[in-house]
Design an enzyme around this catalytic site. Structure first.
Site, PDB file in Angstrom:
ATOM      1  N   TYR A 120      45.584  53.456  38.786  1.00 57.17           N
ATOM      2  CA  TYR A 120      45.926  52.915  40.117  1.00 57.17           C
ATOM      3  C   TYR A 120      47.355  52.397  40.205  1.00 57.17           C
ATOM      4  O   TYR A 120      47.687  51.660  41.108  1.00 57.17           O
ATOM      5  CB  TYR A 120      45.025  51.719  40.463  1.00 57.17           C
ATOM      6  CG  TYR A 120      43.566  51.892  40.210  1.00 57.17           C
ATOM      7  CD1 TYR A 120      42.824  52.837  40.907  1.00 57.17           C
ATOM      8  CD2 TYR A 120      42.904  51.072  39.301  1.00 57.17           C
ATOM      9  CE1 TYR A 120      41.462  52.965  40.691  1.00 57.17           C
ATOM     10  CE2 TYR A 120      41.539  51.196  39.081  1.00 57.17           C
ATOM     11  CZ  TYR A 120      40.830  52.144  39.772  1.00 57.17           C
ATOM     12  OH  TYR A 120      39.487  52.259  39.558  1.00 57.17           O
ATOM     13  N   ARG A 167      35.576  41.292  40.943  1.00 53.96           N
ATOM     14  CA  ARG A 167      36.877  41.001  40.359  1.00 53.96           C
ATOM     15  C   ARG A 167      37.274  39.529  40.465  1.00 53.96           C
ATOM     16  O   ARG A 167      37.841  38.968  39.530  1.00 53.96           O
ATOM     17  CB  ARG A 167      37.930  41.843  41.102  1.00 53.96           C
ATOM     18  CG  ARG A 167      39.327  41.746  40.530  1.00 53.96           C
ATOM     19  CD  ARG A 167      40.355  42.349  41.513  1.00 53.96           C
ATOM     20  NE  ARG A 167      39.904  43.536  42.170  1.00 53.96           N
ATOM     21  CZ  ARG A 167      40.200  44.786  41.803  1.00 53.96           C
ATOM     22  NH1 ARG A 167      40.959  44.983  40.768  1.00 53.96           N
ATOM     23  NH2 ARG A 167      39.738  45.806  42.488  1.00 53.96           N
ATOM     24  N   ARG A 170      43.574  50.837  34.215  1.00 49.56           N
ATOM     25  CA  ARG A 170      44.012  50.536  35.581  1.00 49.56           C
ATOM     26  C   ARG A 170      45.474  50.874  35.865  1.00 49.56           C
ATOM     27  O   ARG A 170      45.780  51.418  36.931  1.00 49.56           O
ATOM     28  CB  ARG A 170      43.711  49.073  35.949  1.00 49.56           C
ATOM     29  CG  ARG A 170      42.210  48.739  35.867  1.00 49.56           C
ATOM     30  CD  ARG A 170      41.863  47.406  36.508  1.00 49.56           C
ATOM     31  NE  ARG A 170      41.988  47.447  37.950  1.00 49.56           N
ATOM     32  CZ  ARG A 170      42.989  46.973  38.635  1.00 49.56           C
ATOM     33  NH1 ARG A 170      43.956  46.336  38.019  1.00 49.56           N
ATOM     34  NH2 ARG A 170      43.043  47.079  39.933  1.00 49.56           N
ATOM     35  N   GLY A 225      35.276  42.364  47.157  1.00 46.19           N
ATOM     36  CA  GLY A 225      36.643  42.835  47.360  1.00 46.19           C
ATOM     37  C   GLY A 225      37.751  41.799  47.406  1.00 46.19           C
ATOM     38  O   GLY A 225      38.920  42.163  47.559  1.00 46.19           O
ATOM     39  N   TYR A 266      37.164  45.277  35.463  1.00 45.35           N
ATOM     40  CA  TYR A 266      37.498  46.708  35.469  1.00 45.35           C
ATOM     41  C   TYR A 266      38.396  47.128  34.297  1.00 45.35           C
ATOM     42  O   TYR A 266      39.254  47.980  34.439  1.00 45.35           O
ATOM     43  CB  TYR A 266      38.129  47.111  36.809  1.00 45.35           C
ATOM     44  CG  TYR A 266      37.242  46.786  37.976  1.00 45.35           C
ATOM     45  CD1 TYR A 266      36.044  47.465  38.178  1.00 45.35           C
ATOM     46  CD2 TYR A 266      37.561  45.764  38.879  1.00 45.35           C
ATOM     47  CE1 TYR A 266      35.201  47.150  39.234  1.00 45.35           C
ATOM     48  CE2 TYR A 266      36.718  45.440  39.939  1.00 45.35           C
ATOM     49  CZ  TYR A 266      35.544  46.148  40.106  1.00 45.35           C
ATOM     50  OH  TYR A 266      34.699  45.836  41.149  1.00 45.35           O
ATOM     51  N   GLU A 318      29.401  40.157  47.683  1.00 44.34           N
ATOM     52  CA  GLU A 318      29.329  40.745  46.333  1.00 44.34           C
ATOM     53  C   GLU A 318      30.656  40.697  45.590  1.00 44.34           C
ATOM     54  O   GLU A 318      31.278  41.726  45.335  1.00 44.34           O
ATOM     55  CB  GLU A 318      28.894  42.214  46.462  1.00 44.34           C
ATOM     56  CG  GLU A 318      27.559  42.388  47.137  1.00 44.34           C
ATOM     57  CD  GLU A 318      27.270  43.837  47.504  1.00 44.34           C
ATOM     58  OE1 GLU A 318      28.216  44.639  47.590  1.00 44.34           O
ATOM     59  OE2 GLU A 318      26.108  44.161  47.703  1.00 44.34           O
ATOM     60  N   CYS A 337      48.017  59.585  23.093  1.00 39.42           N
ATOM     61  CA  CYS A 337      48.964  60.701  23.126  1.00 39.42           C
ATOM     62  C   CYS A 337      49.103  61.200  24.548  1.00 39.42           C
ATOM     63  O   CYS A 337      48.578  62.266  24.900  1.00 39.42           O
ATOM     64  CB  CYS A 337      48.492  61.803  22.205  1.00 39.42           C
ATOM     65  SG  CYS A 337      48.752  61.335  20.514  1.00 39.42           S
ATOM     66  N   GLU A 338      49.768  60.416  25.348  1.00 36.87           N
ATOM     67  CA  GLU A 338      49.921  60.746  26.757  1.00 36.87           C
ATOM     68  C   GLU A 338      51.014  59.851  27.337  1.00 36.87           C
ATOM     69  O   GLU A 338      50.931  58.638  27.218  1.00 36.87           O
ATOM     70  CB  GLU A 338      48.567  60.494  27.450  1.00 36.87           C
ATOM     71  CG  GLU A 338      48.615  60.706  28.914  1.00 36.87           C
ATOM     72  CD  GLU A 338      47.239  61.030  29.523  1.00 36.87           C
ATOM     73  OE1 GLU A 338      46.344  61.508  28.797  1.00 36.87           O
ATOM     74  OE2 GLU A 338      47.111  60.810  30.719  1.00 36.87           O
TER      75      GLU A 338
HETATM   76  N1  LLP Z   1      30.220  45.743  46.270  1.00 35.75           N
HETATM   77  C1  LLP Z   1      30.389  47.073  46.335  1.00 35.75           C
HETATM   78  C2  LLP Z   1      29.450  47.878  47.098  1.00 35.75           C
HETATM   79  C3  LLP Z   1      31.466  47.680  45.680  1.00 35.75           C
HETATM   80  O1  LLP Z   1      31.621  48.973  45.768  1.00 35.75           O
HETATM   81  C4  LLP Z   1      32.371  46.871  44.933  1.00 35.75           C
HETATM   82  C5  LLP Z   1      33.480  47.477  44.212  1.00 35.75           C
HETATM   83  C6  LLP Z   1      32.136  45.491  44.875  1.00 35.75           C
HETATM   84  C7  LLP Z   1      31.057  44.952  45.568  1.00 35.75           C
HETATM   85  C8  LLP Z   1      32.994  44.548  44.093  1.00 35.75           C
HETATM   86  O2  LLP Z   1      34.317  44.560  44.491  1.00 35.75           O
HETATM   87  P1  LLP Z   1      35.343  43.494  43.850  1.00 35.75           P
HETATM   88  O3  LLP Z   1      34.964  42.131  44.366  1.00 35.75           O
HETATM   89  O4  LLP Z   1      35.206  43.562  42.385  1.00 35.75           O
HETATM   90  O5  LLP Z   1      36.670  43.944  44.315  1.00 35.75           O
HETATM   91  N2  LLP Z   1      37.935  50.037  39.592  1.00 35.75           N
HETATM   92  C9  LLP Z   1      38.693  49.522  40.696  1.00 35.75           C
HETATM   93  C10 LLP Z   1      37.838  48.753  41.658  1.00 35.75           C
HETATM   94  C11 LLP Z   1      36.702  49.562  42.211  1.00 35.75           C
HETATM   95  C12 LLP Z   1      35.810  48.730  43.072  1.00 35.75           C
HETATM   96  C13 LLP Z   1      34.584  49.455  43.397  1.00 35.75           C
HETATM   97  N3  LLP Z   1      33.649  48.721  44.170  1.00 35.75           N
HETATM   98  C14 LLP Z   1      39.813  48.655  40.159  1.00 35.75           C
HETATM   99  O6  LLP Z   1      39.947  48.530  38.950  1.00 35.75           O
HETATM  100  O7  LLP Z   1      40.590  48.118  40.925  1.00 35.75           O
END
Ligand code: LLP
Length: 446
Positions: A333, A292, A329, A247, A389, A289, A360-361
């Site tokens: 979002y 991004r 995105r 995250g 993403y 984990e 087309c949106e």
């Molecule tokens: N671990 C778990 C259990 C997760 O659910 C996620 C992301 C991560 C790790 C990795 O998170 P990161 O470090 O990438 O923020 N599609 C959305 C983001 C959805 C994230 C879902 N889970 C976007 O484009 O912002």
């Protein structure tokens, strides 16, 4: 602009990445084009490895959902990271890339029996069990397969991270995990400890994504360790592993302030240590984990400008050959991106434009109100920070083909994802016989 990673402006005034001129990349590989900067991607891996693994012996699991391809799996393996996968498809990608299965962590809130079997068959390192239904299913399948499965239980710690509503996952009203507060989590522990085919190793939580407030992680770690202690008191089980999810936020747009990985590591590890001492618990092995923060800044997307629509006194729309299909995105979002004209990097801003996709949106916009040099048809637009993403969330909406992806390094570009063709779009389409167009047999007409 923020030139990230290996980006420079060359003497032609073009943006260069990984030693490759982006205008040439666009000509050679076509547009839209995802470009991944290998050195930048690897450096991001190394920052995490250094701060968490070298410094504290913690394990870094790259979140494949942010960007996963066979080549990406190979790089992650070479950099010594583990891999968090969330579906049979991601797991299959890791298997086909020869990723070491003991470093794979399998997530998901509704894993199918088939996915669970695939994971057990390939001996993944850990399965992160999300709910009681899955726990029972896993125990049953493991028994059928005569296997014992190492698991972590995913918990909902009730921590609110300040981020977009859709990407918050740690608060109580979430589809993920067993809630600590209402006793569900403890019930999961008791069940897991009774099970023959399941070996409980510890706990997992993930509090959200695009997080800038590192204190949220400290807070989550405290809640989790309090639970670890409660479990020890009530069941005698001492959790050996604590996975605190991903995250960490990255820079997309003015106002985003990414926090240093070292500081993140310090806060997470020190909090867990303090709490372990406070409760007189052994220090668990910590996992994180990041997705991004590794893949995001290392990727850019190149587009070619086509039609331009100016509504005097209102707005100027510059349409590119990509869309919400290659980057959903902004539409999903309200994510904000910067963009630049790759072939006019030294030109001063002259106008305010908004970038439209070709779907087309009306909602298919990639960026609003950017100050750029005069943009003309044929220019190459570059959107930075699109490594995460985008490709992984891409679609064929409007039957647009997905872009190619190239890996760039030291002046060389290599294709790691082929551009989809029209034939690819029809790959799974079938026409039932009764709908087939009858071809007129001329001979019989005569
Ligand atoms: N671990 C778990 C259990 C997760 O659910 C996620 C992301 C991560 C790790 C990795 O998170 P990161 O470090 O990438 O923020 N599609 C959305 C983001 C959805 C994230 C879902 N889970 C976007 O484009 O912002």
């Amino acid at each position: 602009m923020k030139l990230q990673g290996t980006m420079i402006i060359n003497d032609k005034g073009h943006l260069e990445i990984g030693g490759c001129d982006t205008v040439k990349l666009a000509e050679e590989y076509g547009t839209p084009l995802y470009v991944l900067d290998e050195e930048h991607f690897r450096n991001n891996c190394r920052k995490f490895y250094q701060a968490f693994t070298k410094e504290y012996g913690a394990e870094v699991l790259y979140a494949g959902k942010s960007l996963l391809t066979l080549a990406v799996c190979r790089i992650i393996d070479e950099e010594g990271l583990g891999l968090d996968v969330v579906s049979g498809g991601e797991l299959y990608t890791a298997i086909r890339a020869n990723f070491p299965m003991e470093r794979v962590y399998f997530h998901g809130n509704n894993k199918s029996a088939e996915e669970i079997r695939l994971a057990i068959e390939h001996n993944v390192g850990r399965i992160i069990v999300d709910n009681l239904y899955e726990l029972e299913l896993l125990n049953k399948i493991a028994a059928e397969m005569k296997a014992t499965v190492k698991i972590l239980l995913r918990l909902t710690p009730g921590v609110e991270a300040h981020t977009h509503e859709y990407i918050k996952t740690g608060h109580i009203d979430s589809k993920f995990g067993l809630v600590i507060e209402n006793g569900q989590a403890m019930e999961g522990v008791r069940r897991a400890l009774e099970m023959e085919r399941v070996e409980l190793c510890g706990f997992h939580c993930h509090i959200g994504s695009q997080i800038f407030e590192l204190d949220s992680y400290g807070h989550a770690a405290k809640v989790m360790m309090k639970f670890v202690n409660k479990v020890k008191e009530e069941t005698g089980f001492k959790a050996g592993e604590l996975d605190l999810g991903g995250g960490l936020g990255i820079y997309y747009y003015e106002g985003d302030e990414p926090q240093p990985v070292e500081r993140y590591a310090e806060i997470v590890i020190n909090t867990v240590k303090e709490q372990a001492e406070k409760y007189n618990l052994p220090m668990p092995k910590v996992m994180i984990e990041p997705g991004r923060s590794i893949s995001g800044p290392a990727g850019i997307t190149l587009y070619r400008v086509g039609s331009i629509k100016e509504i005097p006194g209102v707005r100027k729309y510059v349409a590119v050959d990509g869309s919400m299909g290659d980057n959903p995105r902004p539409a999903l979002y309200q994510a904000k991106y910067e963009a630049y004209v790759a072939n006019k990097m030294n030109k001063a801003p002259e106008e305010i434009i908004s970038i439209a996709g070709k779907c087309c949106e009306s909602g298919d916009m990639l960026a609003w109100d950017l100050s750029l040099p005069r943009v003309e048809a044929g220019d190459i637009l570059v959107v930075p920070a699109t490594g995460a993403y985008t490709y992984s969330m891409s679609s064929n909406y409007n039957r647009l083909t997905r872009p190619a992806m190239v890996l760039v390094k030291d002046g060389k570009a290599e294709l790691i994802v082929r551009r989809e063709t029209y034939a690819d779009l029809l790959r799974n389409d079938l026409i039932p016989d009764r709908l087939k167009k009858k071809v007129l047999n001329i001979a019989s007409v005569r």
